[in-house]
Scaffold this motif. Structure first.
Motif, PDB file in Angstrom:
ATOM      1  N   GLU A   1      70.615  46.817  17.314  1.00  0.00           N
ATOM      2  CA  GLU A   1      70.013  45.496  17.498  1.00  0.00           C
ATOM      3  C   GLU A   1      70.289  44.596  16.301  1.00  0.00           C
ATOM      4  O   GLU A   1      70.555  43.405  16.445  1.00  0.00           O
ATOM      5  N   SER A   2      70.249  45.154  15.086  1.00  0.00           N
ATOM      6  CA  SER A   2      70.551  44.367  13.893  1.00  0.00           C
ATOM      7  C   SER A   2      72.001  43.902  13.894  1.00  0.00           C
ATOM      8  O   SER A   2      72.302  42.762  13.511  1.00  0.00           O
TER       9      SER A   2
ATOM     10  N   GLN B   1      72.246  41.003  16.267  1.00  0.00           N
ATOM     11  CA  GLN B   1      71.759  39.770  15.661  1.00  0.00           C
ATOM     12  C   GLN B   1      72.736  39.241  14.614  1.00  0.00           C
ATOM     13  O   GLN B   1      72.977  38.034  14.515  1.00  0.00           O
TER      14      GLN B   1
ATOM     15  N   SER C   1      75.635  37.612  16.335  1.00  0.00           N
ATOM     16  CA  SER C   1      75.275  36.290  16.852  1.00  0.00           C
ATOM     17  C   SER C   1      75.256  35.262  15.730  1.00  0.00           C
ATOM     18  O   SER C   1      75.742  34.136  15.879  1.00  0.00           O
ATOM     19  N   TYR C   2      74.686  35.662  14.567  1.00  0.00           N
ATOM     20  CA  TYR C   2      74.659  34.741  13.436  1.00  0.00           C
ATOM     21  C   TYR C   2      76.071  34.480  12.935  1.00  0.00           C
ATOM     22  O   TYR C   2      76.434  33.342  12.616  1.00  0.00           O
TER      23      TYR C   2
ATOM     24  N   GLU D   1      63.724  29.595  20.908  1.00  0.00           N
ATOM     25  CA  GLU D   1      64.963  30.221  21.340  1.00  0.00           C
ATOM     26  C   GLU D   1      65.932  29.208  21.944  1.00  0.00           C
ATOM     27  O   GLU D   1      67.150  29.348  21.815  1.00  0.00           O
TER      28      GLU D   1
ATOM     29  N   GLY E   1      63.950  38.741  19.473  1.00  0.00           N
ATOM     30  CA  GLY E   1      65.080  37.987  18.938  1.00  0.00           C
ATOM     31  C   GLY E   1      64.769  36.826  18.029  1.00  0.00           C
ATOM     32  O   GLY E   1      65.710  36.170  17.559  1.00  0.00           O
TER      33      GLY E   1
ATOM     34  N   ARG F   1      64.519  35.120  14.809  1.00  0.00           N
ATOM     35  CA  ARG F   1      64.937  35.421  13.449  1.00  0.00           C
ATOM     36  C   ARG F   1      64.976  34.138  12.620  1.00  0.00           C
ATOM     37  O   ARG F   1      66.052  33.633  12.269  1.00  0.00           O
TER      38      ARG F   1
ATOM     39  N   ASN G   1      67.047  43.413   7.723  1.00  0.00           N
ATOM     40  CA  ASN G   1      67.323  44.470   8.696  1.00  0.00           C
ATOM     41  C   ASN G   1      66.646  45.783   8.344  1.00  0.00           C
ATOM     42  O   ASN G   1      66.386  46.609   9.231  1.00  0.00           O
TER      43      ASN G   1
END
Length: 564
Positions: free
Chosen positions: A191-192, A195, A198-199, A312, A516, A518, A540
């Motif tokens: 999951e980290s 993320q 995505s970043y 979001e 999600g 962050r 993380n």
């Protein structure tokens, strides 16, 4: 002569030396802990090594290890169930505090969601059957079997105090616990990575990982993707199982805590009724409350869902939309955390007027709850202090910097005061266990010296309540409870309202980061101050503990509500 008589009863025979079984009890625990540590370190090495492209550890290696561990744990669970079914005398005691119904219910709920996630994973990997390793399809299937077997095992055996094959049982429980921790770690890392990818995509960052469960991310650094996900059903499977990861993470942690309590109860001796009875026969939600806590908590829950949706939608937009989304997000969290801090303080103040006796009996479940609350809060403490340093030293002269600082400070205060309230609540006795302010006066008939060691030589005589049973008789307890009930009724209602309010607030504060949210990366103060690599490592590592803290606080607050 009188001094000798007075000193005589105080003498006691020397304590008996522990038998071989009692001596080896610590050795058996040590053996199981060493097994768990070695297996967990091996799993950590493979999982963390597979999270970097420069390390020659592939995701198939990680999946192979996890699949093997789940198969072995499932076989041991089946052996345990078969052995206890054939030997009912092997479980002579059951711990009433272990595995409460709300904890087992949460385990079943998260287990069902994990099964749905495994279905999505299997469907996703089946779309790439021609270019994927078979272990990727086998892994979610084996995990589904493991979840079913383990959930049934914990539902029927969570209270067991087994007394046969102690060392084998301890090793099996610790291995199963380690398997759940390895699954949790793999899910958190994946999951980290998701993320971070995505970043990186939105900020043109090329850092990514190979330990990814979707091949399009794994092959994004190369010239092309050997397994493109182009169909609509493939996209649904891909997005679906990522949104279900939080439930898988919580399932593994719930199972780990229950397995640890079972491990502590191996070989434990219990009296027929030890400690206070904290399990009422009937529990009615919202019963005997002022309805202020539940209503206010539901309002914050609904508003929090709206804020999360707005965040979001807007956070990935233009700069002004991101700024607006962060302001809304931080503002809601500041209001929610401020109210939770005040409510927790009010609960601690109410306990100053509570005359219930403290429960000092041995309770492994409560000990674990306290340790997890204190330990999991350290993750959020660390993130908050890093944010405070970045904001104060960096000195951003804008609204967002002030909101970030207030949010970090309130996080520390809220965790502290909520932990104090929950821990004090868990150590309170049940309603009606109020100690007498002054002992009853009895006529003094003279001074009597009794040699307790010689009592067994006396002829049978009617039992004396003062010597044989120091506890008051049950009719007197009932009368005292009836007399004292009106006096503590308002306290009980206030504590129930406080528990429900904090419970609902912790649920919404779990949903936001678990699914999600962050703001740590969207707000560039910490990223610019520490650099992306260091800040990403801090978040993380620490954030999964903060997420777990919220769900564990929900479980503890539900118990506080029942005990109030």
């Amino acid at each position: 002569m009188s001094e000798e008589l007075a000193q005589g009863p105080k003498e006691s025979p020397p304590a008996p030396r522990p038998g071989p079984r009692e001596v080896w009890k610590k050795g058996g625990r040590l053996l199981s802990v060493l097994l768990a540590v070695n297996v967990l370190l091996l799993a950590c090495t493979l999982i963390s090594g597979g999270a970097f492209n420069k390390v020659a550890v592939y995701d198939t290696d990680v999946f192979a290890l996890l699949t093997t561990m789940m198969l072995l744990a499932s076989l041991w669970i089946l052996f345990y169930l078969l052995r206890t079914a054939r030997c009912p005398d092997g479980v002579p005691y059951r711990d009433a505090h272990a595995g409460p119904i709300w904890l087992r219910g949460g385990l079943v709920l998260f287990g069902v969601c994990t099964l749905v996630m495994d279905v999505f994973k299997t469907g996703y990997y089946s779309s790439f059957l021609e270019c994927q390793s078979a272990i990727k399809i086998l892994h979610p299937i084996i995990q589904a079997v493991f979840v079913i077997v383990q959930t049934y095992f914990l539902w029927v055996s969570a209270k067991d105090c087994i007394h046969v094959h102690l060392d084998l049982t301890r090793c099996g429980l610790m291995f199963t616990l380690t398997t759940n921790l390895a699954i949790w770690m793999a899910a958190v890392v994946d999951e980290s990575v998701h993320q971070a990818h995505s970043y990186g995509s939105s900020h043109s960052n090329t850092s990514h990982s190979r330990l990814t469960l979707d091949p399009d991310r794994a092959g994004s650094s190369g010239g092309g993707d050997p397994c493109p996900c182009n169909t609509a059903i493939c996209q649904i499977f891909q997005q679906g199982y990522f949104y279900l990861y939080p439930f898988n993470i919580e399932y593994s942690l719930f199972a780990s805590t229950m397995l640890y309590v079972m491990w502590k109860n191996v070989g434990r001796l219990l009296a027929s009724s030890h400690g206070h009875d904290h399990m009422p026969s009937r529990v009615s939600l919202f019963r005997e409350t002022f309805f202020v806590g539940p209503i206010l908590g539901l309002m914050l829950f609904v508003v929090g869902l709206a804020v999360f949706i707005i965040y979001e939608v807007q956070v990935s937009g233009e700069g002004s939309q991101t700024q607006q989304a962060l302001v809304i997000y931080y503002s809601f969290n500041i209001v929610c955390l401020g109210l939770m801090t005040l409510v927790s303080l009010s609960g601690s103040v109410i306990y100053r007027f509570d005359r219930r006796a403290m429960d000092h009996h041995k309770n492994p479940t409560r000990t674990l709850d306290v340790a997890l609350l204190m330990g999991a809060a350290l993750g959020q403490y660390a993130i908050s202090y890093y944010s405070i340093v970045a904001v104060v030293v960096g000195m951003p002269k804008d609204l967002l910097g002030g909101l970030n600082l207030a949010h970090a400070l309130l996080l520390i205060a809220q965790h502290t005061f909520q932990n104090v309230f929950i821990i004090e609540s868990l150590h309170r006795g049940p309603p009606g266990a109020e100690p007498q302010a002054t002992p009853p006066k009895e006529p003094c008939q003279g001074l009597i010296f009794a040699n307790l060691d010689a009592l067994h030589t006396l002829p049978a005589c009617p039992p004396t309540p003062r010597l044989v049973d120091p506890q008051p008789a049950s009719p007197q307890e009932a009368v005292a409870a009836i007399i004292l009930a009106p006096r503590g009724h308002w306290r009980s209602r206030c504590l129930k309202d406080i528990s429900l309010f904090l419970l609902l607030c912790n649920v919404i504060l779990w949903i936001m980061p678990a699914f999600g949210a962050r703001p740590h990366f969207s707000n560039t103060v910490e990223v610019n101050f520490y650099g992306y690599a260091l800040w990403a490592a801090i978040v993380n590592i620490c954030l999964p503990f903060g997420i777990f803290y919220r769900m564990h606080a929900v479980s503890s607050l539900l118990e506080v509500y029942v005990l109030s």
